[in-house]
Every structure is written in C-alpha cells, then in structure tokens.
Scaffold this active site. Structure first.
Site, PDB file in Angstrom:
ATOM      1  N   LYS A 123       0.965  -1.144  -0.039  1.00  0.00           N
ATOM      2  CA  LYS A 123      -0.032   0.009  -0.040  1.00  0.00           C
ATOM      3  C   LYS A 123       1.010   1.360   0.008  1.00  0.00           C
ATOM      4  O   LYS A 123       0.694   2.255  -0.873  1.00  0.00           O
ATOM      5  CB  LYS A 123      -0.820   0.107   1.141  1.00  0.00           C
ATOM      6  CG  LYS A 123      -1.471   1.327   1.468  1.00  0.00           C
ATOM      7  CD  LYS A 123      -2.415   1.260   2.819  1.00  0.00           C
ATOM      8  CE  LYS A 123      -1.653   1.627   3.886  1.00  0.00           C
ATOM      9  NZ  LYS A 123      -1.408   2.892   4.454  1.00  0.00           N
ATOM     10  N   ASN A 124       1.774   1.276   1.022  1.00  0.00           N
ATOM     11  CA  ASN A 124       2.622   2.455   0.938  1.00  0.00           C
ATOM     12  C   ASN A 124       3.552   2.780  -0.135  1.00  0.00           C
ATOM     13  O   ASN A 124       4.263   3.965  -0.196  1.00  0.00           O
ATOM     14  CB  ASN A 124       3.601   2.490   2.326  1.00  0.00           C
ATOM     15  CG  ASN A 124       2.583   2.501   3.660  1.00  0.00           C
ATOM     16  OD1 ASN A 124       1.362   2.838   3.494  1.00  0.00           O
ATOM     17  ND2 ASN A 124       3.182   2.626   4.982  1.00  0.00           N
ATOM     18  N   ASP A 137       4.919   0.503  11.932  1.00  0.00           N
ATOM     19  CA  ASP A 137       3.889  -0.099  11.523  1.00  0.00           C
ATOM     20  C   ASP A 137       3.822  -1.662  11.836  1.00  0.00           C
ATOM     21  O   ASP A 137       2.965  -2.247  11.931  1.00  0.00           O
ATOM     22  CB  ASP A 137       3.901  -0.188  10.148  1.00  0.00           C
ATOM     23  CG  ASP A 137       3.453   1.271   9.513  1.00  0.00           C
ATOM     24  OD1 ASP A 137       2.961   2.026  10.297  1.00  0.00           O
ATOM     25  OD2 ASP A 137       3.453   1.281   8.268  1.00  0.00           O
ATOM     26  N   CYS A 174      -5.297  12.270  12.670  1.00  0.00           N
ATOM     27  CA  CYS A 174      -5.636  10.799  12.553  1.00  0.00           C
ATOM     28  C   CYS A 174      -5.351  10.080  13.479  1.00  0.00           C
ATOM     29  O   CYS A 174      -5.094  10.764  14.777  1.00  0.00           O
ATOM     30  CB  CYS A 174      -4.704  10.258  11.280  1.00  0.00           C
ATOM     31  SG  CYS A 174      -3.021   9.598  11.793  1.00  0.00           S
ATOM     32  N   ARG A 216      -8.262  -0.680   4.625  1.00  0.00           N
ATOM     33  CA  ARG A 216      -7.368   0.252   4.133  1.00  0.00           C
ATOM     34  C   ARG A 216      -5.917  -0.527   3.679  1.00  0.00           C
ATOM     35  O   ARG A 216      -5.413   0.008   2.643  1.00  0.00           O
ATOM     36  CB  ARG A 216      -6.858   1.489   5.004  1.00  0.00           C
ATOM     37  CG  ARG A 216      -8.058   2.356   5.436  1.00  0.00           C
ATOM     38  CD  ARG A 216      -7.438   3.483   6.283  1.00  0.00           C
ATOM     39  NE  ARG A 216      -6.243   3.798   5.924  1.00  0.00           N
ATOM     40  CZ  ARG A 216      -5.309   3.946   6.785  1.00  0.00           C
ATOM     41  NH1 ARG A 216      -5.548   4.098   8.097  1.00  0.00           N
ATOM     42  NH2 ARG A 216      -3.987   4.531   6.378  1.00  0.00           N
ATOM     43  N   ARG A 248      -1.128  14.773  12.800  1.00  0.00           N
ATOM     44  CA  ARG A 248      -0.124  14.290  11.826  1.00  0.00           C
ATOM     45  C   ARG A 248       0.047  15.357  10.965  1.00  0.00           C
ATOM     46  O   ARG A 248      -0.414  15.816  10.010  1.00  0.00           O
ATOM     47  CB  ARG A 248      -0.908  13.334  10.803  1.00  0.00           C
ATOM     48  CG  ARG A 248       0.261  12.354  10.268  1.00  0.00           C
ATOM     49  CD  ARG A 248      -0.786  11.069   9.901  1.00  0.00           C
ATOM     50  NE  ARG A 248       0.509  10.200   9.313  1.00  0.00           N
ATOM     51  CZ  ARG A 248       0.012   8.775   8.916  1.00  0.00           C
ATOM     52  NH1 ARG A 248      -1.185   8.425   9.229  1.00  0.00           N
ATOM     53  NH2 ARG A 248       0.899   8.292   8.389  1.00  0.00           N
TER      54      ARG A 248
HETATM   55  C1  UD1 Z   1       4.336   6.827   6.261  1.00  0.00           C
HETATM   56  C2  UD1 Z   1       3.526   5.496   6.267  1.00  0.00           C
HETATM   57  C3  UD1 Z   1       3.043   4.975   7.391  1.00  0.00           C
HETATM   58  C4  UD1 Z   1       4.093   4.905   8.300  1.00  0.00           C
HETATM   59  C5  UD1 Z   1       5.120   6.156   8.432  1.00  0.00           C
HETATM   60  C6  UD1 Z   1       6.307   5.923   9.350  1.00  0.00           C
HETATM   61  C7  UD1 Z   1       2.439   5.962   3.999  1.00  0.00           C
HETATM   62  C8  UD1 Z   1       1.222   5.949   3.042  1.00  0.00           C
HETATM   63  N1  UD1 Z   1       2.442   5.812   5.368  1.00  0.00           N
HETATM   64  O1  UD1 Z   1       3.526   7.718   6.891  1.00  0.00           O
HETATM   65  O2  UD1 Z   1       2.511   3.733   7.341  1.00  0.00           O
HETATM   66  O3  UD1 Z   1       3.735   4.636   9.750  1.00  0.00           O
HETATM   67  O4  UD1 Z   1       5.401   6.466   7.099  1.00  0.00           O
HETATM   68  O5  UD1 Z   1       7.121   4.913   8.887  1.00  0.00           O
HETATM   69  O6  UD1 Z   1       3.528   5.736   3.464  1.00  0.00           O
HETATM   70  N2  UD1 Z   1       5.828  14.706  10.689  1.00  0.00           N
HETATM   71  C9  UD1 Z   1       6.065  15.891  10.970  1.00  0.00           C
HETATM   72  N3  UD1 Z   1       5.696  16.663  10.067  1.00  0.00           N
HETATM   73  C10 UD1 Z   1       5.451  16.471   8.816  1.00  0.00           C
HETATM   74  C11 UD1 Z   1       5.516  15.180   8.401  1.00  0.00           C
HETATM   75  C12 UD1 Z   1       5.666  14.215   9.359  1.00  0.00           C
HETATM   76  O7  UD1 Z   1       5.781  16.057  12.090  1.00  0.00           O
HETATM   77  O8  UD1 Z   1       5.265  17.445   7.756  1.00  0.00           O
HETATM   78  C13 UD1 Z   1       6.137  13.370  11.885  1.00  0.00           C
HETATM   79  C14 UD1 Z   1       4.839  12.502  11.865  1.00  0.00           C
HETATM   80  O9  UD1 Z   1       3.975  13.392  12.671  1.00  0.00           O
HETATM   81  C15 UD1 Z   1       5.210  11.457  12.672  1.00  0.00           C
HETATM   82  C16 UD1 Z   1       6.836  11.345  11.978  1.00  0.00           C
HETATM   83  O10 UD1 Z   1       7.023  12.447  11.250  1.00  0.00           O
HETATM   84  O11 UD1 Z   1       5.407  11.798  14.000  1.00  0.00           O
HETATM   85  C17 UD1 Z   1       6.654  10.434  10.876  1.00  0.00           C
HETATM   86  O12 UD1 Z   1       5.896  10.695   9.753  1.00  0.00           O
HETATM   87  P1  UD1 Z   1       5.917  10.263   8.273  1.00  0.00           P
HETATM   88  O13 UD1 Z   1       7.467   9.514   7.939  1.00  0.00           O
HETATM   89  O14 UD1 Z   1       5.947  11.455   7.674  1.00  0.00           O
HETATM   90  O15 UD1 Z   1       4.925   9.286   8.012  1.00  0.00           O
HETATM   91  P2  UD1 Z   1       3.863   9.263   6.747  1.00  0.00           P
HETATM   92  O16 UD1 Z   1       4.535   9.645   5.387  1.00  0.00           O
HETATM   93  O17 UD1 Z   1       2.999   9.925   6.971  1.00  0.00           O
END
Ligand code: UD1
Length: 419
Positions: A22-23, A307, A116, A399, A121
């Site tokens: 998915k990711n 995850d 979320c 999902r 997030r």
């Molecule tokens: C992706 C994965 C999710 C996985 C995560 C971490 C997808 C669709 N989802 O989520 O399954 O759990 O990586 O491996 O690929 N953060 C900020 N600011 C930002 C973006 C992120 O502070 O602009 C923080 C988030 O709140 C979180 C951390 O960074 O605490 C990690 O988030 P991120 O690596 O961005 O995860 P996703 O891409 O949302």
C-alpha cells in the site's frame, strides 16, 4: 456494520504470497500524474486506500482502469488542480498528491488533511520542502491554496529535521520535473522511497541516492510512459508472520523482499521462532512457548518499523517474560493496547513506552479496531485466543490488508466476515 468473527486457537499452517505494498502504491499513483500518457502498475493491491487514490486521479481528469492487480493510469489529460474535501478525507496520506498536482498544473488547491488515529499528523515538512522548491502556499480556512512561482518547480537544497517518508516522497515527485538540481538531506530511506525513485527513473527522471540519507535529483523536462511492479508489502508480511508465531503455526511466505525486514527477523528469532530466509521468501515455525524480547524501539528505516509495533506486540503478549516497546515515530500509537487488555493481555503504557508482561493465553472478546495496524494486531490476537473474538470498525483494516480473512482462512484460520 461489518465484523470479523474469529474462533481462535488454530495454528496457522501453509503458504501465502504477500500482496503489493500500500505505502508504495500511493506515491506511485501520485507520481503517475507527471507522465503525460499511460503508466501501468502491476501488483497493485486492491485496498480502500488505493481506491481513494484512484478516485482522486479520476477527479483530476486521469483515466483509470483496473484489471486484476494491474492498474493503468492514463494521465494524458489532467484538467483540474483541486481535490475536494471528501476525497482528501478518504485517505490520510492524500497530501502526497500535492507535489504531483502542482508539478503538473502549476497550482493546487486541497483541504488540510485532518489529524488521524495515530495522533496529530502535521504536514509542516511537506510544505517546507515544496515551498523551498518554489511553491507559494496560502493556508487558511482548512484549505491549502498553492501556486507555482514559475512554470516549473525550481531545484533547491532541502534539509529535513526528521526523515519524513511522505515529505521525502512529495519533494522527490516535485523535484523530478523541476528546473535544475535538488538535494535532499536527512531524507527518509524506506524501501518505498527507493521504489518511487526507481519508477521515476524508469520514466526518465534522474534521481540518485534513494535509500540513503542524501538524495540528489536532476530535474528533467518530461517523463515518459512505463510499466512498473509494486514491491511486496513488508508490513503485511510481518503481520502474517506474527499471526503464525502467535498461533503456534508454521508458514512459508513468498513475495517478500526479505532484506527489508532485517530489523524484524532478530525479534522473531529472540522469541524462539525458527526462521529460514531466502531473498524472496521466509519460512517461520513457532516454538512451543514464545519468549519475551529485548526492548524494541521504533525508528525510521532501517530501524524497527513503527507499523510493525502493534502486530509484534500481540505476539509478545503471549510470550513468557517481560517485553518493552518504545514508540519513537508517532505520538499516539498504542490505541490497540486497551483492546488487547480486554482479551486478557497484561500491557501497561506510559507515554511512549509500553511494558508487556506475557500471559499464558488470551481469550476471545468483542473488540474494536482502532487503526490499521492496531486492527491487524487484534486479528492476530483473535486467531491466538481461546474462544470467539469479534472485531468491528473493519474499515481501518481494509485500508491496508487485501482479502485478510480469505488469506488467513487459507492458512487454516477460522475467520469470517459478517455484514
Ligand atoms: C508513512 C507510512 C506509514 C508509516 C510512516 C512511518 C505511507 C502512506 N504511510 O507515513 O504507514 O507509519 O510512514 O514509517 O507511506 N511529521 C511531521 N511533519 C511532517 C510530516 C511528518 O512532524 O510534515 C512527523 C509525523 O507526525 C510522525 C513522523 O514525522 O511523527 C513520521 O511521519 P512520516 O514519516 O511523514 O509518515 P507518513 O509519511 O505520514
């Protein structure tokens, strides 16, 4: 509302091919917008999140065709740059479309993705990266109103304070067709980043260093049509391995890129599971009694994946001794714990630490899935528990897990879905 009913206590035994990730599918679908023609994605899982991404593409003007696990995206014509609120809300990670829409249309208008189930997030890193490449972003009234300062994104140096997966993907997508060179430091190194770069490079992009912490992107003016196979889902693989471990089972999983799970195998090994690992398959035989593990700290890749925390926690709940988890990636990722406790688990949470005292057995209960991986953890618990478990709020599980009940039933699990 649909429910899963599970009669637990049956060891899972057999062979299973793991679905596409998915990711990885989501950023690939977004990136397909950059190609003024057809993209064919094979091994694309049939999931509600993938459907949501396809709906966004269709709304923007792309034509989508699915045949089995192959999805064809025809982005010859894109005539909109807005994503309505209801489509944004259908999928938490729809923010990954921002860079693609702006790159293709020079503008984008999307609603602010809400919080979320994993806690707030934020998207500050996405916005910082895209601003750095020349996107003017106005935030207000729950909307992001974006416009490119020039006809293309302009390459720049971007340094992330945290290696966000989604923000790294957004910047890679935006920078692929930017004018000039982009250098990302402290980039996420997840396999999904590598797959995105490989896909874009196959389309003619020039992306170097994906999988390392510095990524260099030389922008190219156009990308061309390609076909690409989505990588297998490493977290789904972990989930089925945990289900086998927790039920005293024995499984062979195929379609697994096992080097992506180097941080997880030692944990299963410490639990006493017998593992046989090849490049693309893993065999697991559960021990008679599972053992507790050394503290598990979730980290960005190549660390232990956040995850995998919930599915692995269910197994430790049944292991002899005390195990400990430290959740370093998301703030609020222990929602499954109270449901596991309803099933007899002994787990205490304090801030980002969870302490698990293994118990001899879990028992069936009526529980609610709280988020995607937390829901999977409950399915594992239900399969291992004595008695009957019903799990509601299946939309979380759907999902990310394709045909979960059929797959588990194929391994002997007594599980079915009721309307
Ligand atoms: C992706 C994965 C999710 C996985 C995560 C971490 C997808 C669709 N989802 O989520 O399954 O759990 O990586 O491996 O690929 N953060 C900020 N600011 C930002 C973006 C992120 O502070 O602009 C923080 C988030 O709140 C979180 C951390 O960074 O605490 C990690 O988030 P991120 O690596 O961005 O995860 P996703 O891409 O949302």
């Amino acid at each position: 509302m649909e429910k899963l009913t599970i009669i637990g206590g049956v060891p899972l035994i057999g062979e299973l091919a793991v679905q596409g990730a998915k990711n990885s599918s989501l950023p690939l679908l977004a990136a397909a917008m950059l190609v003024k023609g057809k993209t064919v994605l094979h091994n694309c899982p049939d999931l509600t999140d993938v459907d949501a991404a396809c709906k966004i593409l269709s709304y923007l003007g792309c034509r989508i065709r699915r045949e089995g696990s192959t999805v064809e995206i025809d982005a010859s014509r894109v005539d909109r740059y807005d994503v309505p609120d209801d489509l944004m809300r259908e999928m938490r990670s729809s923010i990954v479309f921002l860079g693609a829409i702006a790159a293709r249309m020079n503008a984008a208008q999307i609603s602010f993705p809400g919080g979320c189930e994993l806690g707030p997030r934020p998207i500050d890193l996405h916005l910082m990266g895209l601003r750095q490449l020349g996107l003017r972003i106005k935030e207000g009234y729950g909307l992001l109103d974006c416009e490119l300062r020039s006809k293309r994104f302009v390459g720049s140096r971007i340094s992330f304070s945290f290696p966000s997966v989604g923000a790294t993907e957004n910047v890679i997508i935006a920078a692929a067709t930017a004018l000039g060179r982009t250098v990302i430091t402290n980039a996420a190194q997840e396999p999904e980043i590598v797959a995105l770069a490989e896909f874009l490079n196959q389309c003619g992009a020039k992306i170097y260093g994906a999988g390392e912490s510095t990524i260099v992107i030389e922008g190219v003016p156009v990308l061309s049509e390609t076909e690409f196979r989505v990588i297998p889902d490493r977290i789904v693989a972990v989930t089925y391995l945990c289900a086998a471990a927790a039920t005293g089972g024995e499984v062979l999983l195929t379609d697994v890129l096992t080097d992506q799970l180097d941080s997880v195998f030692p944990v299963l090994d410490q639990m006493g599971c017998k593992l046989r690992i090849t490049d693309r398959s893993v065999y697991l035989k559960a021990p008679l009694r599972l053992k507790a593990v050394k503290p598990i700290r979730t980290m960005p890749y190549p660390g232990f994946p956040t995850d995998a925390q919930a599915p692995v926690m269910t197994v430790t709940a049944l292991a002899s001794g005390t195990s400990m988890f430290v959740e370093n990636v998301f703030e609020n990722r222990y929602k499954h714990v109270s449901e596991l406790v309803r099933m007899g688990a002994n787990i205490k949470v304090e801030g980002k630490v969870a302490v698990v005292e293994g118990v001899n057995s879990l028992y069936g209960a009526s529980v609610e899935s709280t988020d995607l991986r937390g829901g999977a953890a409950l399915v594992i618990a239900g399969l291992a528990a004595s008695g009957t478990t019903t799990i509601s709020n299946l939309y979380h599980i759907d999902r990310g897990y394709e045909r979960i009940e059929q797959n588990l039933a194929g391994l002997g699990g007594r599980i079915h879905r009721e309307a």
